[in-house]
Design a protein around this motif. Structure first.
Motif, mmCIF file in Angstrom:
data_model
loop_
_atom_site.group_PDB
_atom_site.id
_atom_site.type_symbol
_atom_site.label_atom_id
_atom_site.label_comp_id
_atom_site.label_asym_id
_atom_site.label_seq_id
_atom_site.Cartn_x
_atom_site.Cartn_y
_atom_site.Cartn_z
ATOM 1 N N CYS A 1 -6.513 -3.568 -2.243
ATOM 2 C CA CYS A 1 -7.846 -3.901 -1.710
ATOM 3 C C CYS A 1 -8.175 -5.362 -1.966
ATOM 4 O O CYS A 1 -8.759 -6.040 -1.123
ATOM 5 N N ILE B 1 -3.561 0.518 -5.842
ATOM 6 C CA ILE B 1 -4.387 0.559 -4.620
ATOM 7 C C ILE B 1 -5.545 -0.434 -4.757
ATOM 8 O O ILE B 1 -5.909 -1.111 -3.792
ATOM 9 N N ASP C 1 -6.600 -7.671 0.532
ATOM 10 C CA ASP C 1 -7.361 -7.681 1.794
ATOM 11 C C ASP C 1 -8.603 -8.543 1.688
ATOM 12 O O ASP C 1 -8.858 -9.407 2.533
ATOM 13 N N LEU D 1 0.826 -1.208 0.000
ATOM 14 C CA LEU D 1 0.000 0.000 0.000
ATOM 15 C C LEU D 1 0.865 1.265 0.000
ATOM 16 O O LEU D 1 0.541 2.240 -0.678
ATOM 17 N N PHE E 1 -1.869 -2.579 8.980
ATOM 18 C CA PHE E 1 -2.405 -3.077 7.718
ATOM 19 C C PHE E 1 -3.689 -3.864 7.984
ATOM 20 O O PHE E 1 -3.778 -5.054 7.720
ATOM 21 N N SER E 2 -4.672 -3.151 8.531
ATOM 22 C CA SER E 2 -5.922 -3.815 8.875
ATOM 23 C C SER E 2 -6.732 -4.073 7.605
ATOM 24 O O SER E 2 -6.387 -3.626 6.522
ATOM 25 N N ARG E 3 -7.836 -4.772 7.785
ATOM 26 C CA ARG E 3 -8.563 -5.291 6.638
ATOM 27 C C ARG E 3 -9.105 -4.199 5.716
ATOM 28 O O ARG E 3 -9.117 -4.357 4.502
ATOM 29 N N HIS E 4 -9.564 -3.077 6.295
ATOM 30 C CA HIS E 4 -10.266 -2.100 5.458
ATOM 31 C C HIS E 4 -9.400 -0.906 5.071
ATOM 32 O O HIS E 4 -9.882 0.011 4.422
ATOM 33 N N LEU E 5 -8.125 -0.920 5.483
ATOM 34 C CA LEU E 5 -7.279 0.245 5.230
ATOM 35 C C LEU E 5 -7.153 0.558 3.742
ATOM 36 O O LEU E 5 -7.374 1.696 3.315
ATOM 37 N N SER E 6 -6.826 -0.462 2.924
ATOM 38 C CA SER E 6 -6.630 -0.225 1.491
ATOM 39 C C SER E 6 -7.904 0.313 0.865
ATOM 40 O O SER E 6 -7.862 1.182 -0.006
ATOM 41 N N PHE E 7 -9.035 -0.215 1.334
ATOM 42 C CA PHE E 7 -10.320 0.210 0.773
ATOM 43 C C PHE E 7 -10.579 1.683 1.081
ATOM 44 O O PHE E 7 -10.998 2.443 0.202
ATOM 45 N N VAL F 1 -8.319 3.962 1.693
ATOM 46 C CA VAL F 1 -7.384 4.747 0.883
ATOM 47 C C VAL F 1 -7.905 4.869 -0.550
ATOM 48 O O VAL F 1 -7.876 5.945 -1.147
ATOM 49 N N LEU F 2 -8.434 3.775 -1.088
ATOM 50 C CA LEU F 2 -8.957 3.783 -2.458
ATOM 51 C C LEU F 2 -10.114 4.765 -2.587
ATOM 52 O O LEU F 2 -10.151 5.583 -3.511
#
Lengths: 130, 125
Positions: A71, A67, A74, A48, B101-107, B109-110
């Motif tokens: 996702c 990105i 995850d 990330l 780096f939790s489960r929803h972090l990337s989401f 950020v997106l």
């Protein structure tokens, strides 16, 4: 191959292929995240940080693709698809690298182009003076 | 070990060099600074547009102007710092890594990135 694992809820020995524990009904959803010994595999890297750097600094919307793959890592890992998460992780890294690489390449070309142009202008100005 | 120190010192020299360049020259006035390819091609601002101008403002301690140039940078810089620290300390502090780096972090950020991308083009900021 099915093995015996211990249910995290009631402690009974159950098949590693069971979707839920036949004794207490506890869902065993991330079984595919287990490796051969029955231990959990760690979540693959989401890359990330690289994706954000690509998005902020590199002025190419390719970073957004990286990105999106972060996702996917995850969500696939949460759904128990370890192999899928691993391949998404590789793609996230790849897109991040390409995005940063292409941008650095363009920057270098840009600077070379302007230095060459400046040198040319300098030379022609000398020609005009003398 | 020597290689690592070499890479680290090269990195520090590069960063300090870049900061000096952005202190001495204004990206708005000097044509030598690379332009955004996406903006040149489409006329739209990408999520990173304005970071060079923001960097110029930051090294001149004009935080308000930097925020006007690219507000996204201010949301992402602290997050980026946390992510990099957690990544480097991955082996020593696996729990911290797992927490960051939790489960929803990337989401999250997106969604923030896409919202910023769309809204900045609507409101021209």
């Amino acid at each position: 191959m099915a093995q015996l694992i211990v249910c995290p809820s009631c402690g009974a020995e159950i098949s590693s292929e069971a979707r839920q524990c036949p004794h207490c009904g506890h869902p065993i959803k991330s079984l595919e995240n287990c490796n051969g010994d029955g231990a959990m595999n760690r979540k693959p890297d989401t890359h990330l940080a690289k994706a954000i750097i690509a998005t902020i600094l590199c002025c190419l919307p390719l970073g957004v693709v990286a990105i999106v793959y972060a996702c996917k890592v995850d969500s696939l890992y949460a759904a128990g698809d370890y192999q899928g998460a691993l391949s998404a992780s590789r793609k996230a890294s790849l897109w991040g690298n390409w995005s940063i690489g292409v941008s650095v390449f363009i920057c270098i070309l840009y600077v070379i182009f302007y230095v060459a142009l400046g040198g040319f202008a300098f030379l022609s100005s000398i020609g005009r003076t003398f | 070990m020597i290689r690592r120190i070499l890479f680290l010192s090269l990195g520090v020299v590069a960063v300090v060099g870049l900061l000096c360049v952005y202190y001495l020259y204004d990206p708005r006035e000097v044509a030598l600074f690379p332009r955004c390819l996406f903006q040149t091609l489409t006329g739209l601002s990408c999520p990173g547009c304005g970071s060079q101008r923001a960097l110029y403002s930051i090294v001149h301690l004009d935080i308000a102007e930097a925020f006007r140039q690219n507000a996204f940078l201010f949301a992402m810089m602290p997050l980026l710092a946390v992510l990099i620290v957690a990544d480097v300390m991955k082996e020593r502090k696996p729990l911290l890594h797992k927490m960051v780096f939790s489960r929803h972090l990337s989401f999250v950020v997106l969604v923030v990135t896409l919202l910023w991308f769309v809204l900045r083009n609507f409101f021209a900021c």
